[in-house]
Scaffold this motif. Structure first.
Motif, PDB file in Angstrom:
ATOM      1  N   LEU A   1       1.182  -2.223  -3.501  1.00  0.00           N
ATOM      2  CA  LEU A   1       0.891  -1.019  -2.715  1.00  0.00           C
ATOM      3  C   LEU A   1      -0.261  -0.248  -3.339  1.00  0.00           C
ATOM      4  N   ARG A   2      -0.227  -0.091  -4.639  1.00  0.00           N
ATOM      5  CA  ARG A   2      -1.315   0.611  -5.323  1.00  0.00           C
ATOM      6  C   ARG A   2      -2.634  -0.147  -5.179  1.00  0.00           C
ATOM      7  N   TYR A   3      -2.569  -1.469  -5.291  1.00  0.00           N
ATOM      8  CA  TYR A   3      -3.781  -2.281  -5.169  1.00  0.00           C
ATOM      9  C   TYR A   3      -4.412  -2.126  -3.784  1.00  0.00           C
ATOM     10  N   TYR A   4      -3.599  -2.251  -2.747  1.00  0.00           N
ATOM     11  CA  TYR A   4      -4.151  -2.173  -1.395  1.00  0.00           C
ATOM     12  C   TYR A   4      -4.546  -0.748  -1.007  1.00  0.00           C
ATOM     13  N   ALA A   5      -3.928   0.250  -1.602  1.00  0.00           N
ATOM     14  CA  ALA A   5      -4.276   1.637  -1.278  1.00  0.00           C
ATOM     15  C   ALA A   5      -5.544   2.088  -2.009  1.00  0.00           C
ATOM     16  N   LYS A   6      -5.633   1.784  -3.307  1.00  0.00           N
ATOM     17  CA  LYS A   6      -6.751   2.296  -4.098  1.00  0.00           C
ATOM     18  C   LYS A   6      -7.942   1.350  -4.144  1.00  0.00           C
ATOM     19  N   LYS A   7      -7.699   0.102  -4.421  1.00  0.00           N
ATOM     20  CA  LYS A   7      -8.805  -0.842  -4.623  1.00  0.00           C
ATOM     21  C   LYS A   7      -9.393  -1.348  -3.311  1.00  0.00           C
ATOM     22  N   GLN A   8      -8.531  -1.702  -2.359  1.00  0.00           N
ATOM     23  CA  GLN A   8      -9.005  -2.298  -1.113  1.00  0.00           C
ATOM     24  C   GLN A   8      -9.205  -1.276   0.001  1.00  0.00           C
ATOM     25  N   SER A   9      -8.516  -0.162  -0.037  1.00  0.00           N
ATOM     26  CA  SER A   9      -8.579   0.879   1.001  1.00  0.00           C
ATOM     27  C   SER A   9      -8.241   0.314   2.382  1.00  0.00           C
ATOM     28  N   PHE A  10      -7.086  -0.366   2.468  1.00  0.00           N
ATOM     29  CA  PHE A  10      -6.586  -0.908   3.725  1.00  0.00           C
ATOM     30  C   PHE A  10      -5.404  -0.050   4.183  1.00  0.00           C
ATOM     31  N   PRO A  11      -5.623   0.885   5.110  1.00  0.00           N
ATOM     32  CA  PRO A  11      -4.539   1.798   5.500  1.00  0.00           C
ATOM     33  C   PRO A  11      -3.393   1.119   6.249  1.00  0.00           C
ATOM     34  N   THR A  12      -3.666   0.112   7.045  1.00  0.00           N
ATOM     35  CA  THR A  12      -2.589  -0.539   7.803  1.00  0.00           C
ATOM     36  C   THR A  12      -1.660  -1.316   6.882  1.00  0.00           C
ATOM     37  N   ILE A  13      -2.219  -2.049   5.935  1.00  0.00           N
ATOM     38  CA  ILE A  13      -1.391  -2.777   4.970  1.00  0.00           C
ATOM     39  C   ILE A  13      -0.604  -1.797   4.113  1.00  0.00           C
ATOM     40  N   THR A  14      -1.237  -0.707   3.715  1.00  0.00           N
ATOM     41  CA  THR A  14      -0.568   0.293   2.895  1.00  0.00           C
ATOM     42  C   THR A  14       0.623   0.887   3.618  1.00  0.00           C
ATOM     43  N   LYS A  15       0.451   1.253   4.882  1.00  0.00           N
ATOM     44  CA  LYS A  15       1.560   1.819   5.664  1.00  0.00           C
ATOM     45  C   LYS A  15       2.678   0.810   5.865  1.00  0.00           C
ATOM     46  N   THR A  16       2.310  -0.439   6.094  1.00  0.00           N
ATOM     47  CA  THR A  16       3.320  -1.482   6.287  1.00  0.00           C
ATOM     48  C   THR A  16       4.131  -1.707   5.021  1.00  0.00           C
ATOM     49  N   ILE A  17       3.468  -1.727   3.879  1.00  0.00           N
ATOM     50  CA  ILE A  17       4.182  -1.909   2.611  1.00  0.00           C
ATOM     51  C   ILE A  17       5.116  -0.731   2.356  1.00  0.00           C
ATOM     52  N   ILE A  18       4.692   0.479   2.673  1.00  0.00           N
ATOM     53  CA  ILE A  18       5.538   1.657   2.483  1.00  0.00           C
ATOM     54  C   ILE A  18       6.789   1.556   3.347  1.00  0.00           C
ATOM     55  N   VAL A  19       6.633   1.160   4.597  1.00  0.00           N
ATOM     56  CA  VAL A  19       7.784   1.048   5.507  1.00  0.00           C
ATOM     57  C   VAL A  19       8.746  -0.037   5.031  1.00  0.00           C
ATOM     58  N   VAL A  20       8.211  -1.184   4.646  1.00  0.00           N
ATOM     59  CA  VAL A  20       9.063  -2.283   4.172  1.00  0.00           C
ATOM     60  C   VAL A  20       9.776  -1.889   2.883  1.00  0.00           C
ATOM     61  N   LEU A  21       9.081  -1.229   1.978  1.00  0.00           N
ATOM     62  CA  LEU A  21       9.718  -0.762   0.743  1.00  0.00           C
ATOM     63  C   LEU A  21      10.848   0.216   1.037  1.00  0.00           C
ATOM     64  N   PHE A  22      10.619   1.137   1.949  1.00  0.00           N
ATOM     65  CA  PHE A  22      11.651   2.117   2.281  1.00  0.00           C
ATOM     66  C   PHE A  22      12.875   1.433   2.876  1.00  0.00           C
ATOM     67  N   LEU A  23      12.662   0.559   3.857  1.00  0.00           N
ATOM     68  CA  LEU A  23      13.792  -0.102   4.516  1.00  0.00           C
ATOM     69  C   LEU A  23      14.551  -1.013   3.556  1.00  0.00           C
ATOM     70  N   SER A  24      13.840  -1.755   2.743  1.00  0.00           N
ATOM     71  CA  SER A  24      14.527  -2.640   1.801  1.00  0.00           C
ATOM     72  C   SER A  24      15.236  -1.838   0.713  1.00  0.00           C
ATOM     73  N   PHE A  25      14.692  -0.688   0.328  1.00  0.00           N
ATOM     74  CA  PHE A  25      15.365   0.146  -0.669  1.00  0.00           C
ATOM     75  C   PHE A  25      16.644   0.751  -0.101  1.00  0.00           C
ATOM     76  N   VAL A  26      16.633   1.116   1.172  1.00  0.00           N
ATOM     77  CA  VAL A  26      17.856   1.631   1.806  1.00  0.00           C
ATOM     78  C   VAL A  26      18.940   0.549   1.813  1.00  0.00           C
ATOM     79  N   VAL A  27      18.569  -0.681   2.147  1.00  0.00           N
ATOM     80  CA  VAL A  27      19.527  -1.793   2.133  1.00  0.00           C
ATOM     81  C   VAL A  27      20.027  -2.037   0.712  1.00  0.00           C
ATOM     82  N   TYR A  28      19.132  -2.002  -0.250  1.00  0.00           N
ATOM     83  CA  TYR A  28      19.512  -2.186  -1.658  1.00  0.00           C
ATOM     84  C   TYR A  28      20.500  -1.112  -2.105  1.00  0.00           C
TER      85      TYR A  28
END
Length: 90
Positions: free
Chosen positions: A57-84
């Protein structure tokens, strides 16, 4: 294959985040079984599977500046953390 990870798309974000979580989780489970321990006693160790997606997430947000990938990773992290957390608190 290298061009796939350079596209700013939802599919790339899903593959990156879910793939890194699954690979990390499999390595943790393998380590637990190699150590001869019971998986049920050490289910909280699966929280280590969230380290790789956070670093990506940090790599795609800071180094690559890809907002769509960043948002997708945030959503997947949140949902998987809730399940965890559901399984840890159960």
């Amino acid at each position: 294959m290298g061009n796939f990870f350079k596209k700013d798309s939802v599919v790339t974000g899903l593959v990156v985040s879910l793939g890194s979580e699954i690979v990390s989780a499999v390595l943790i489970v393998a380590g637990i079984y190699i150590a001869g321990e019971s998986f049920c006693e050490h289910v909280r160790w699966m929280g280590g599977a969230f380290i790789a997606p956070v670093l990506l997430l940090r790599y795609y947000a800071k180094k690559q500046s890809f907002p769509t990938i960043t948002k997708t990773i945030i959503v997947v992290l949140f949902l998987s953390f809730v399940v965890y957390m559901f399984f840890v608190l159960r």
